[in-house]
Write a protein that holds these residues in place. Structure first.
Motif, PDB file in Angstrom:
ATOM      1  N   MET A   1     -17.344 -24.298   6.958  1.00 32.35           N
ATOM      2  CA  MET A   1     -16.058 -23.738   7.314  1.00 32.35           C
ATOM      3  C   MET A   1     -15.702 -22.642   6.308  1.00 32.35           C
ATOM      4  N   PRO A   2     -15.359 -21.437   6.780  1.00 40.01           N
ATOM      5  CA  PRO A   2     -15.009 -20.350   5.857  1.00 40.01           C
ATOM      6  C   PRO A   2     -13.698 -20.609   5.118  1.00 40.01           C
ATOM      7  N   VAL A   3     -13.640 -20.140   3.891  1.00 45.42           N
ATOM      8  CA  VAL A   3     -12.426 -20.173   3.084  1.00 45.42           C
ATOM      9  C   VAL A   3     -11.911 -18.741   3.019  1.00 45.42           C
ATOM     10  N   LEU A   4     -10.629 -18.566   3.292  1.00 47.41           N
ATOM     11  CA  LEU A   4     -10.013 -17.240   3.273  1.00 47.41           C
ATOM     12  C   LEU A   4      -9.184 -17.062   2.015  1.00 47.41           C
ATOM     13  N   ILE A   5      -9.342 -15.901   1.391  1.00 48.29           N
ATOM     14  CA  ILE A   5      -8.604 -15.563   0.169  1.00 48.29           C
ATOM     15  C   ILE A   5      -7.987 -14.189   0.404  1.00 48.29           C
ATOM     16  N   GLU A   6      -6.709 -14.043   0.084  1.00 54.83           N
ATOM     17  CA  GLU A   6      -6.059 -12.735   0.212  1.00 54.83           C
ATOM     18  C   GLU A   6      -5.250 -12.454  -1.048  1.00 54.83           C
ATOM     19  N   VAL A   7      -5.446 -11.251  -1.594  1.00 57.44           N
ATOM     20  CA  VAL A   7      -4.727 -10.809  -2.783  1.00 57.44           C
ATOM     21  C   VAL A   7      -4.183  -9.415  -2.500  1.00 57.44           C
ATOM     22  N   VAL A   8      -2.898  -9.206  -2.778  1.00 59.79           N
ATOM     23  CA  VAL A   8      -2.246  -7.909  -2.568  1.00 59.79           C
ATOM     24  C   VAL A   8      -1.830  -7.359  -3.921  1.00 59.79           C
ATOM     25  N   THR A   9      -2.139  -6.069  -4.139  1.00 57.03           N
ATOM     26  CA  THR A   9      -1.764  -5.372  -5.368  1.00 57.03           C
ATOM     27  C   THR A   9      -1.071  -4.073  -4.987  1.00 57.03           C
ATOM     28  N   VAL A  10       0.122  -3.835  -5.510  1.00 59.53           N
ATOM     29  CA  VAL A  10       0.823  -2.576  -5.268  1.00 59.53           C
ATOM     30  C   VAL A  10       0.523  -1.647  -6.436  1.00 59.53           C
ATOM     31  N   ILE A  11       0.053  -0.442  -6.095  1.00 60.66           N
ATOM     32  CA  ILE A  11      -0.405   0.516  -7.103  1.00 60.66           C
ATOM     33  C   ILE A  11       0.328   1.831  -6.894  1.00 60.66           C
ATOM     34  N   HIS A  12       0.847   2.395  -7.957  1.00 58.30           N
ATOM     35  CA  HIS A  12       1.567   3.667  -7.889  1.00 58.30           C
ATOM     36  C   HIS A  12       0.588   4.832  -8.025  1.00 58.30           C
ATOM     37  N   ALA A  13      -0.230   4.989  -6.972  1.00 53.67           N
ATOM     38  CA  ALA A  13      -1.210   6.072  -6.867  1.00 53.67           C
ATOM     39  C   ALA A  13      -1.553   6.203  -5.384  1.00 53.67           C
ATOM     40  N   PRO A  14      -1.984   7.381  -4.941  1.00 52.28           N
ATOM     41  CA  PRO A  14      -2.305   7.587  -3.526  1.00 52.28           C
ATOM     42  C   PRO A  14      -3.495   6.738  -3.063  1.00 52.28           C
ATOM     43  N   PRO A  15      -3.519   6.383  -1.769  1.00 49.91           N
ATOM     44  CA  PRO A  15      -4.617   5.569  -1.235  1.00 49.91           C
ATOM     45  C   PRO A  15      -6.013   6.134  -1.522  1.00 49.91           C
ATOM     46  N   ALA A  16      -6.199   7.443  -1.447  1.00 48.27           N
ATOM     47  CA  ALA A  16      -7.537   8.013  -1.677  1.00 48.27           C
ATOM     48  C   ALA A  16      -8.018   7.731  -3.094  1.00 48.27           C
ATOM     49  N   VAL A  17      -7.111   7.781  -4.067  1.00 51.65           N
ATOM     50  CA  VAL A  17      -7.472   7.510  -5.458  1.00 51.65           C
ATOM     51  C   VAL A  17      -7.880   6.045  -5.608  1.00 51.65           C
ATOM     52  N   VAL A  18      -7.082   5.150  -5.043  1.00 47.54           N
ATOM     53  CA  VAL A  18      -7.348   3.711  -5.161  1.00 47.54           C
ATOM     54  C   VAL A  18      -8.639   3.359  -4.421  1.00 47.54           C
ATOM     55  N   PHE A  19      -8.825   3.915  -3.229  1.00 45.66           N
ATOM     56  CA  PHE A  19     -10.035   3.685  -2.431  1.00 45.66           C
ATOM     57  C   PHE A  19     -11.274   4.044  -3.248  1.00 45.66           C
ATOM     58  N   ASP A  20     -11.265   5.238  -3.839  1.00 47.04           N
ATOM     59  CA  ASP A  20     -12.425   5.694  -4.615  1.00 47.04           C
ATOM     60  C   ASP A  20     -12.671   4.811  -5.836  1.00 47.04           C
ATOM     61  N   LEU A  21     -11.613   4.382  -6.502  1.00 43.58           N
ATOM     62  CA  LEU A  21     -11.780   3.495  -7.654  1.00 43.58           C
ATOM     63  C   LEU A  21     -12.391   2.161  -7.239  1.00 43.58           C
ATOM     64  N   GLU A  22     -12.010   1.649  -6.095  1.00 42.26           N
ATOM     65  CA  GLU A  22     -12.550   0.379  -5.622  1.00 42.26           C
ATOM     66  C   GLU A  22     -14.042   0.464  -5.310  1.00 42.26           C
ATOM     67  N   LEU A  23     -14.523   1.648  -4.978  1.00 37.27           N
ATOM     68  CA  LEU A  23     -15.946   1.826  -4.675  1.00 37.27           C
ATOM     69  C   LEU A  23     -16.759   2.290  -5.880  1.00 37.27           C
ATOM     70  N   ASP A  24     -16.117   2.417  -7.018  1.00 33.82           N
ATOM     71  CA  ASP A  24     -16.784   2.841  -8.241  1.00 33.82           C
ATOM     72  C   ASP A  24     -17.304   1.596  -8.965  1.00 33.82           C
ATOM     73  N   VAL A  25     -18.631   1.446  -9.046  1.00 37.35           N
ATOM     74  CA  VAL A  25     -19.186   0.221  -9.627  1.00 37.35           C
ATOM     75  C   VAL A  25     -18.909   0.109 -11.122  1.00 37.35           C
ATOM     76  N   ASP A  26     -18.698   1.236 -11.803  1.00 36.78           N
ATOM     77  CA  ASP A  26     -18.361   1.162 -13.225  1.00 36.78           C
ATOM     78  C   ASP A  26     -16.946   0.617 -13.431  1.00 36.78           C
ATOM     79  N   VAL A  27     -16.023   0.974 -12.556  1.00 39.96           N
ATOM     80  CA  VAL A  27     -14.672   0.404 -12.606  1.00 39.96           C
ATOM     81  C   VAL A  27     -14.753  -1.091 -12.307  1.00 39.96           C
TER      82      VAL A  27
END
Length: 157
Positions: free
Chosen positions: A1-27
């Motif tokens: 049975m799958p376990v679901l986890i959800e976490v929300v973070t509000v960040i004061h930066a544009p979505p494109a900046v946050v998106f790119d940081l999330e895909l940066d393996v060094d970050v």
């Protein structure tokens, strides 16, 4: 049975900046430095794109972990999905959502679904141990991405 986890973070930066940081393996690895995490990408690039794979090596819960995930959906700057292709889980599906708050901010939502191996015993371990642990990891990574994004620091592509 799958376990679901959800976490929300509000960040004061544009979505494109946050998106790119999330895909940066060094970050990503910097956010989990306490686990000694390292990352190797299938392309050699440090920022992931559609169909790229990343193999993570780390120490979690006192054990060495190795997991390879592939980016299976990519809609910049709104959403991407990574899924385990090899690793400790029977299945892991991680959806990253980036909602524009129209105030220059982003609501970043991590939705992770895991299925543990070992049948009913694995389900119990997933609910009691893995889900809370993974929630803390997602919160830690979200806090790190927030700090980097809000500081306006650049990271290599």
């Amino acid at each position: 049975m799958p376990v679901l986890i959800e976490v929300v973070t509000v960040i004061h930066a544009p979505p494109a900046v946050v998106f790119d940081l999330e895909l940066d393996v060094d970050v990503h690895t910097a956010s989990l430095a306490g686990s000694g995490e390292t990352a190797t990408t299938s392309t050699g690039l440090r920022r992931l794109h559609l169909d790229d794979e990343v193999t993570l090596h780390a120490r979690h819960l006192g054990l060495p972990w190795r997991m390879t995930s592939r980016v299976t959906a990519y809609d910049r700057p709104h959403r991407f999905v990574d899924e385990q292709t090899r690793g400790p889980f029977r299945a892991l599906h991680h959806e990253h959502l980036f909602d524009d708050l129209m105030s220059g901010g982003t609501r970043m939502t991590d939705r992770m679904s895991i299925t543990a191996p070992a049948g009913a015993l694995g389900d119990v371990v997933a609910h009691l141990l893995l889900a809370p642990y993974l929630r803390r990891l997602l919160q830690r990574r979200g806090s790190h991405v927030k700090a980097v994004a809000e500081a306006g620091r650049e990271h290599p592509a």
